[in-house]
Design a protein around this motif. Structure first.
Motif, PDB file in Angstrom:
ATOM      1  N   GLN A  62      46.407  48.818  40.412  1.00  0.00           N
ATOM      2  CA  GLN A  62      47.707  48.822  39.748  1.00  0.00           C
ATOM      3  C   GLN A  62      47.554  48.265  38.337  1.00  0.00           C
ATOM      4  O   GLN A  62      46.844  47.286  38.130  1.00  0.00           O
ATOM      5  CB  GLN A  62      48.705  47.959  40.533  1.00  0.00           C
ATOM      6  N   ASN A  63      48.248  48.848  37.386  1.00  0.00           N
ATOM      7  CA  ASN A  63      48.313  48.364  35.998  1.00  0.00           C
ATOM      8  C   ASN A  63      46.957  47.938  35.449  1.00  0.00           C
ATOM      9  O   ASN A  63      46.118  48.769  35.185  1.00  0.00           O
ATOM     10  CB  ASN A  63      49.340  47.235  35.885  1.00  0.00           C
ATOM     11  N   ASP A  64      46.731  46.633  35.295  1.00  0.00           N
ATOM     12  CA  ASP A  64      45.505  46.140  34.664  1.00  0.00           C
ATOM     13  C   ASP A  64      44.417  45.762  35.678  1.00  0.00           C
ATOM     14  O   ASP A  64      43.484  45.049  35.344  1.00  0.00           O
ATOM     15  CB  ASP A  64      45.822  44.947  33.766  1.00  0.00           C
ATOM     16  N   GLN A  65      44.511  46.225  36.906  1.00  0.00           N
ATOM     17  CA  GLN A  65      43.514  45.891  37.912  1.00  0.00           C
ATOM     18  C   GLN A  65      42.214  46.660  37.704  1.00  0.00           C
ATOM     19  O   GLN A  65      42.192  47.702  37.059  1.00  0.00           O
ATOM     20  CB  GLN A  65      44.041  46.168  39.319  1.00  0.00           C
ATOM     21  N   GLN A  66      41.143  46.111  38.286  1.00  0.00           N
ATOM     22  CA  GLN A  66      39.813  46.706  38.249  1.00  0.00           C
ATOM     23  C   GLN A  66      39.238  46.700  39.658  1.00  0.00           C
ATOM     24  O   GLN A  66      39.778  46.052  40.547  1.00  0.00           O
ATOM     25  CB  GLN A  66      38.875  45.880  37.372  1.00  0.00           C
TER      26      GLN A  66
END
Length: 114
Positions: A62-66
């Protein structure tokens, strides 16, 4: 007799976990071209032999996850690891006496393979 049966059951469960991971990987390689969202392997416990001891799944970042892979070692011996989607990940190695923890992060589909 009981020990042999336990060893056989352990071997079969490890084989099943390995096969489950291989099938999931092939399925996800085919599926990743359909979506633009980052997908990562998710396993809560990778055992000392390198196989997922819990059900391996795929998480969608999600969004800025890695994608995150954590490995824990005692001496030069791998103890256990985890795979997941995560927001706070800095590629790091933490050393304490003869134990160390290795964190790796990546932003490609299924890049946190063990």
């Amino acid at each position: 007799m009981g020990k042999c049966l336990l060893l056989l059951l352990l071997g079969l469960s490890l084989l099943l976990g390995f096969l489950q991971g291989e099938l999931l990987e092939r399925e996800m390689e085919l599926d990743t071209s359909k979506s633009t969202a980052l997908k990562c392997y998710k396993c809560h416990f990778i055992g000392f032999n390198g196989t997922c001891w819990t059900k391996r799944t795929i998480c969608q970042a999600q969004n800025d996850q890695q994608c995150v892979l954590k490995k824990f070692y005692g001496g030069n011996k791998f103890i256990f690891g985890t795979q997941t989607c995560g927001t706070t990940c800095n590629p790091t190695t933490i050393v304490y006496r003869d134990e160390y923890t290795y964190f790796s992060c990546c932003k490609d589909n299924l890049c946190n393979k063990f």
